[in-house]
Scaffold this motif. Sequence first.
Motif, mmCIF file in Angstrom:
data_model
loop_
_atom_site.group_PDB
_atom_site.id
_atom_site.type_symbol
_atom_site.label_atom_id
_atom_site.label_comp_id
_atom_site.label_asym_id
_atom_site.label_seq_id
_atom_site.Cartn_x
_atom_site.Cartn_y
_atom_site.Cartn_z
ATOM 1 N N TYR A 136 0.817 -1.213 0.000
ATOM 2 C CA TYR A 136 0.000 0.000 0.000
ATOM 3 C C TYR A 136 0.848 1.259 0.000
ATOM 4 C CZ TYR A 136 -4.298 -2.636 0.830
ATOM 5 O OH TYR A 136 -5.373 -3.484 0.701
ATOM 6 N N TYR A 139 2.128 1.835 -3.530
ATOM 7 C CA TYR A 139 1.042 2.239 -4.421
ATOM 8 C C TYR A 139 0.560 3.654 -4.107
ATOM 9 C CZ TYR A 139 -3.638 2.299 -6.497
ATOM 10 O OH TYR A 139 -4.758 2.644 -7.199
ATOM 11 N N ASN A 140 0.266 3.932 -2.837
ATOM 12 C CA ASN A 140 -0.273 5.243 -2.454
ATOM 13 C C ASN A 140 0.729 6.366 -2.656
ATOM 14 O OD1 ASN A 140 -2.799 4.231 -1.703
ATOM 15 N ND2 ASN A 140 -2.097 3.742 0.359
ATOM 16 N N GLN A 143 0.694 7.359 -6.230
ATOM 17 C CA GLN A 143 -0.567 7.975 -6.612
ATOM 18 C C GLN A 143 -0.692 9.424 -6.141
ATOM 19 O OE1 GLN A 143 -1.494 5.888 -9.049
ATOM 20 N NE2 GLN A 143 -3.638 5.992 -8.393
ATOM 21 N N ASN A 144 -0.051 9.766 -5.012
ATOM 22 C CA ASN A 144 -0.159 11.118 -4.446
ATOM 23 C C ASN A 144 1.010 11.987 -4.908
ATOM 24 O OD1 ASN A 144 -2.523 10.496 -2.932
ATOM 25 N ND2 ASN A 144 -1.235 9.443 -1.438
ATOM 26 N N GLU A 145 0.922 12.434 -6.139
ATOM 27 C CA GLU A 145 2.030 13.198 -6.727
ATOM 28 C C GLU A 145 2.253 14.525 -6.013
ATOM 29 O OE1 GLU A 145 3.424 14.898 -11.117
ATOM 30 O OE2 GLU A 145 1.738 13.487 -10.923
ATOM 31 N N TYR A 222 -2.089 -4.170 -8.153
ATOM 32 C CA TYR A 222 -1.451 -2.850 -8.171
ATOM 33 C C TYR A 222 -0.218 -2.789 -9.083
ATOM 34 C CZ TYR A 222 -4.007 -3.004 -3.748
ATOM 35 O OH TYR A 222 -4.965 -3.168 -2.794
ATOM 36 N N ILE A 225 -0.153 -0.586 -12.367
ATOM 37 C CA ILE A 225 -0.162 0.860 -12.105
ATOM 38 C C ILE A 225 1.184 1.310 -11.563
ATOM 39 C CG2 ILE A 225 -1.272 2.675 -10.749
ATOM 40 C CD1 ILE A 225 -3.797 0.956 -10.732
ATOM 41 N N ILE A 226 1.775 0.521 -10.660
ATOM 42 C CA ILE A 226 3.086 0.874 -10.091
ATOM 43 C C ILE A 226 4.143 0.940 -11.176
ATOM 44 C CG2 ILE A 226 4.924 0.032 -8.574
ATOM 45 C CD1 ILE A 226 2.773 -1.108 -6.738
ATOM 46 N N GLN A 229 3.785 4.095 -13.331
ATOM 47 C CA GLN A 229 4.209 5.297 -12.615
ATOM 48 C C GLN A 229 5.727 5.365 -12.500
ATOM 49 O OE1 GLN A 229 2.443 7.746 -12.009
ATOM 50 N NE2 GLN A 229 0.527 7.352 -10.934
#
Length: 467
Positions: A136, A139-140, A143-145, A222, A225-226, A229
Amino acid sequence: MGNLFDVIPVGFFNYLASGSNHRIYADCLQVIYDEYDREISYRLPRTRVRDALAAYLMENHLSLEAETASEFKNYNEMANSIIRKLSDRDIGWLEEEADDMTYEKHIVMTEEGIRLAEFLAELKKPEKEEFSGYIYTIYNTLQNEEMWKNDPYIDVLLLIHRNAKMLSKALKRLDTFIRKIIERMVNEGTFESLTENIIEYCEGSFIKEYTRLTKQQNIHVYRGIIRKQMERLWSDRDSRELLIIGCAVEENIPEQEAEETVYALIQATNRFLTDDYDRIMKDIKHKINIYLHVAVGRMRFIYNRGTDIRGSVENTIRYIIEEMQDVGMKEDMPQDMNGLFLLDKSEFIDLASLRYPRKQRQIRETTVAKIEELTEEQLEEARRAQKKEAYNPYSKEKMKAYVEQLMGERGFVESTHIPISSKRDILASLSAVAYSGENGYVVEPQEGYRETDEMLLRNFIIRKEDR
């Protein structure tokens, strides 16, 4: 790379070496460390540390061996002696200093002493790790650029790489733990200990952690997506420049070397999240499969050889029945007890039925044993105890009836139709497979696994041999 003993005191490990007092010193360090638990720093009045040690020594009735009894008048003096020894410059676990205002003596744990105390506590009782936290976080974070756009090297790349390494180490430890379970399984000598091992496995933290990895926190959800990014961090010109500059400043290296370092960190993280993770999980699944096969094989071996206490009891009862038949005493046995002694009824023959010649012991002298006559109450209590001990819910006969019930008229049953919602269900399933050959069934392994909240079971089919 410097040597360890260049940065720690020369006698740092002396009081942990094998000796008369190493257990006491290790516990005393933990007692001192626990005193700082709710403090804002690792600095306490000397009297408080002394009182905590004295209380520990008194409650456990401990004394330092190789010390004269007259040296310490009470536990406070013994605690003071321990503080002085641990504060010695050559040991370096503690430091003693005086307050500038009150001149009161304080005890300060050194940085090395703190790490040693934490290391000993971890060895004694390892903390359970939640793998979901690592996944997590990775991943998080990506996601929080907004949280890392100003300094992506510190706030995203290093954080992700650190979590990936920690997840890798945790999974390797998990993988290693299975090997220990298998080693214990191979050495099990009795059915009772084998049963305890299986129950411990089903209820243990390992199978729950593994189930969470393959279900709730499955990284495949995940990973795509990881990976995108991470690729964007390197392909985007602005973020790549920020990464290189941040690395150069943080590590104090030239930009060319910083660029290579950043690229290596990204590649290492991607490699673990894709290739290495899958290899570790594949090995874990393989070892789970080995564990279940060893469990079934070991159950069959123990039952066939009869090397445990149950086998010895069966041999004793068989001898008693033979003697009863010779002297005509079986007719005197109560009818409700006859069902407990069926060893003279040969329905099955296997390799364990063969009797091998044994070396006869020679009786050199006669001994006389006094036999106490039991009362009716004692006899009744012995009968009840015998009935209770003789009951085996996983016997060969009960497992045959159990499988027949599951099969019905079809002549086969799939593992997916066998309940495994409780410990009794799990043991019944393993016993059914272990007795399949003797009960006239064939077990056919199938692809895939059946997963519950507590265990992972390979798919199989039990069918009658003539089908």
